[in-house]
Design a protein around this motif. Sequence first.
Motif, mmCIF file in Angstrom:
data_model
loop_
_atom_site.group_PDB
_atom_site.id
_atom_site.type_symbol
_atom_site.label_atom_id
_atom_site.label_comp_id
_atom_site.label_asym_id
_atom_site.label_seq_id
_atom_site.Cartn_x
_atom_site.Cartn_y
_atom_site.Cartn_z
ATOM 1 N N ALA A 247 0.831 -1.207 0.000
ATOM 2 C CA ALA A 247 0.000 0.000 0.000
ATOM 3 C C ALA A 247 0.865 1.257 0.000
ATOM 4 O O ALA A 247 0.580 2.217 -0.722
ATOM 5 C CB ALA A 247 -0.931 -0.002 1.210
ATOM 6 N N LYS A 250 2.304 1.764 -3.304
ATOM 7 C CA LYS A 250 1.262 1.916 -4.336
ATOM 8 C C LYS A 250 1.420 0.884 -5.455
ATOM 9 O O LYS A 250 1.228 1.178 -6.641
ATOM 10 C CB LYS A 250 1.269 3.333 -4.921
ATOM 11 N N ARG A 253 -3.528 -2.377 -5.832
ATOM 12 C CA ARG A 253 -4.752 -1.599 -5.595
ATOM 13 C C ARG A 253 -5.539 -2.133 -4.402
ATOM 14 O O ARG A 253 -6.047 -1.360 -3.596
ATOM 15 C CB ARG A 253 -5.608 -1.617 -6.862
ATOM 16 N N GLU A 256 -3.963 -1.019 -1.247
ATOM 17 C CA GLU A 256 -4.215 0.414 -1.024
ATOM 18 C C GLU A 256 -5.603 0.630 -0.437
ATOM 19 O O GLU A 256 -5.781 1.416 0.507
ATOM 20 C CB GLU A 256 -4.074 1.178 -2.337
ATOM 21 N N GLN A 257 -6.601 -0.064 -0.986
ATOM 22 C CA GLN A 257 -7.962 0.063 -0.458
ATOM 23 C C GLN A 257 -8.042 -0.440 0.980
ATOM 24 O O GLN A 257 -8.750 0.135 1.824
ATOM 25 C CB GLN A 257 -8.931 -0.725 -1.344
ATOM 26 N N GLN A 260 -6.513 2.133 3.285
ATOM 27 C CA GLN A 260 -7.364 3.320 3.377
ATOM 28 C C GLN A 260 -8.462 3.105 4.414
ATOM 29 O O GLN A 260 -8.711 3.970 5.262
ATOM 30 C CB GLN A 260 -7.978 3.631 2.013
ATOM 31 N N LEU A 296 0.886 7.004 4.746
ATOM 32 C CA LEU A 296 -0.566 6.798 4.639
ATOM 33 C C LEU A 296 -1.306 7.481 5.783
ATOM 34 O O LEU A 296 -2.456 7.902 5.617
ATOM 35 C CB LEU A 296 -0.878 5.300 4.628
#
Length: 341
Positions: A247, A250, A253, A256-257, A260, A296
């Motif tokens: 994450a 990057k 994906r 990363e989600q 988040q 993040l």
Amino acid sequence: MTLLLAGDIGGTKTILRLVKTSDTQGLQTIYEDSYRSGDFPDLVPIVQQFLLKANTGTPQKACFAIAGPVVNNTAKLTNLAWYLDTERLQQELGIAAISLINDFAAVGYGIFGLSTEDLLTLQPGKQKPAAPIAVIGAGTGLGQGFLMKQGDHYQVFPSEGGHTDFAPRNELEFQLMKYLLDKHDIQRVSVERVVSGLGIVAIYQFLRDRKHATESPEIAQAVRTWEQEAGQPEKSVDPGAVIGKAAVQKSDRLSEQTLQLFVDAYGAEAGNLALKLLPYGGLYIAGGIAPKILPLIQHGNFLLNFTQKGRMRSLLEEVPVYIILNTQVGLIGAALCAARL
């Protein structure tokens, strides 16, 4: 000069540090070593081996931070069959004064031994002298605690706030809660099931199973291996760390989600703790995860979710928020606690 022994005692690893203290120079580390906890039947032989190797004599005081609850000067480690008792330890080690404290209480004491380089200011706020201090830290679990000024010192109070109920705030978080309830066949979801290293994996599994994004082969392999090793005392892979790294870079994906959603929930829970304590002495984010996903937290929605509390927003905007970068804050705290015995 006083010789002190500080220890960070975990189910996997035990770290010991010998410290000398004086009125002029404060605390100075003179020897440190680490051991695999599972290689020993008890803490006593580890300390004996450590002191023999250090060759500095017997310390006058000792404080051990324990990964587990401490009740009436006794402790049983959460992931290790050790039962520790201060009276027995004092007799067998010949140390006059020994204290056992919860590992997160040690983090609370350790705050006062940190330098400016050990902290990152996330929100400057408006610090108030003698105000409460809050500590929250996601790692293997979710630790929480607070400090109150008593005379010239702060008294540290651990808590089990990580086991309070997870409070979903939007449709995606409600779906996550239902997923966890069904998956584990449980009656409630604690916030620790979401805001922790295991929580990162749980969020990933939820988003994966709901097909929010395509899995990459590398991350999928790490998570599958961990799932197959369920129930084993030691795992060959840490999927939470793999997901977090992907994450930050990057490079995936779905990872990363996952982070988040994790950062959103982390910020919201930190805000819940701050509302209960109004810690204008500072809210400190500890634990092993925050330093590893620093970008993040800094550039994500942590602070947005921290302050997003309706009419109470202005109060939380005045709370100083810091991230602890020094991973040995618990060991520092154990030494400071020993000095106060």
